[in-house]
Design a protein around this motif. Structure first.
Motif, PDB file in Angstrom:
ATOM      1  N   HIS A   1      39.611  91.756  52.452  1.00  8.98           N
ATOM      2  CA  HIS A   1      40.617  92.401  53.301  1.00  8.98           C
ATOM      3  C   HIS A   1      41.854  91.505  53.431  1.00  8.98           C
ATOM      4  O   HIS A   1      42.989  91.979  53.304  1.00  8.98           O
ATOM      5  CB  HIS A   1      40.030  92.701  54.683  1.00  8.98           C
ATOM      6  N   THR A   2      41.628  90.213  53.665  1.00 10.11           N
ATOM      7  CA  THR A   2      42.739  89.264  53.794  1.00 10.11           C
ATOM      8  C   THR A   2      43.530  89.185  52.495  1.00 10.11           C
ATOM      9  O   THR A   2      44.760  89.203  52.493  1.00 10.11           O
ATOM     10  CB  THR A   2      42.208  87.863  54.172  1.00 10.11           C
TER      11      THR A   2
ATOM     12  N   GLU B   1      49.681  81.292  54.431  1.00 12.86           N
ATOM     13  CA  GLU B   1      50.607  82.049  55.265  1.00 12.86           C
ATOM     14  C   GLU B   1      51.932  81.323  55.469  1.00 12.86           C
ATOM     15  O   GLU B   1      52.939  81.961  55.763  1.00 12.86           O
ATOM     16  CB  GLU B   1      49.955  82.377  56.607  1.00 12.86           C
TER      17      GLU B   1
ATOM     18  N   GLU C   1      49.421  93.129  49.295  1.00 16.60           N
ATOM     19  CA  GLU C   1      50.353  94.160  49.774  1.00 16.60           C
ATOM     20  C   GLU C   1      51.655  93.531  50.257  1.00 16.60           C
ATOM     21  O   GLU C   1      52.746  94.056  49.985  1.00 16.60           O
ATOM     22  CB  GLU C   1      49.711  94.969  50.905  1.00 16.60           C
ATOM     23  N   ASP C   2      51.558  92.413  50.963  1.00 19.83           N
ATOM     24  CA  ASP C   2      52.757  91.702  51.426  1.00 19.83           C
ATOM     25  C   ASP C   2      53.579  91.210  50.238  1.00 19.83           C
ATOM     26  O   ASP C   2      54.814  91.282  50.252  1.00 19.83           O
ATOM     27  CB  ASP C   2      52.388  90.509  52.311  1.00 19.83           C
TER      28      ASP C   2
ATOM     29  N   ARG D   1      45.567  92.357  52.012  1.00 21.54           N
ATOM     30  CA  ARG D   1      46.754  92.333  52.866  1.00 21.54           C
ATOM     31  C   ARG D   1      47.822  91.409  52.280  1.00 21.54           C
ATOM     32  O   ARG D   1      49.010  91.735  52.256  1.00 21.54           O
ATOM     33  CB  ARG D   1      46.371  91.874  54.271  1.00 21.54           C
ATOM     34  N   ARG D   2      47.380  90.256  51.752  1.00 21.79           N
ATOM     35  CA  ARG D   2      48.329  89.298  51.174  1.00 21.79           C
ATOM     36  C   ARG D   2      48.990  89.885  49.911  1.00 21.79           C
ATOM     37  O   ARG D   2      50.189  89.706  49.688  1.00 21.79           O
ATOM     38  CB  ARG D   2      47.609  87.989  50.838  1.00 21.79           C
TER      39      ARG D   2
END
Length: 198
Positions: free
Chosen positions: A112-113, A64, A119-120, A116-117
């Motif tokens: 899921h994580t 992150e 998609e970012d 999301r990463r």
């Protein structure tokens, strides 16, 4: 003392998981690598699954803050190549899991994580395309896939990387070549003017 022991176990688990995948790794092997009593794994982490969950949590936290917001595409790609190829045991575990060696418990949250990463990452590529830093003639999703392929090729296919490019997989030369070639390939297209000669 306890934190140092925990870290030794985590370090050993990362090597064991990278070498054998989650399914092939054994707590006895992890304990032997760490030089600790096997019962400490259950005491500190609740077992093999707990170790994997803690490693995932730490890796997620690290990713992150990997790339500063003002970084260019080339700088972002360099950071991703470095973090992947400087941590080969983790990268190998990612490959094992991509091939289906992923335990049910904790895997859904990890997926899921990761989703999301990704998609970012796609969103950031689209922002770069809108800003003119990258071409919009290649989809943002495919650019993200190319970055992942470049990072994991030395892990999953080191001999092919060596044969095709003639450089050591994961070396500084490989990283520089990937960064520069992808930045060139995906950079903005210069406008073509149909001005007659003379």
């Amino acid at each position: 003392m306890a934190e140092r022991t925990r870290q030794k176990i985590l370090d050993a688990a990362m090597v064991e998981f990278g070498a054998k995948g989650y399914s092939g790794a054994r707590t006895a092997g992890i304990a032997a690598r760490a030089g600790v009593n096997q019962q400490l794994i259950a005491y500190y982490f609740g077992g093999k699954q707990g170790l994997l969950d803690e490693l995932r949590r730490r890796w997620s936290t690290r990713q992150e803050t990997l790339v500063p917001p003002e970084a260019t595409f080339a700088e972002s790609l360099q950071a991703y190549l470095d973090v992947t190829l400087d941590h080969l045991d983790w990268a190998r575990l990612v490959v094992w899991q991509a091939l289906g060696d992923d335990p049910g418990q904790g895997a859904e949250e990890s997926d899921h994580t990761q989703g999301r990463r990704i998609e970012d990452g796609v969103r950031r590529i689209r922002d770069r395309q809108r800003a003119g830093e990258l071409t919009d003639s290649v989809s943002a999703e495919f650019i993200v896939l190319l970055a992942h392929m470049a990072a994991f090729a030395p892990v999953a296919m080191p001999q092919m990387v060596q044969s095709i490019l003639g450089v050591a997989p994961g070396s500084a030369e490989y990283r520089r070549l990937c960064r520069d070639q992808l930045a060139t390939l995906l950079g903005p297209r210069e406008a073509v003017h149909d001005t007659p000669p003379g």
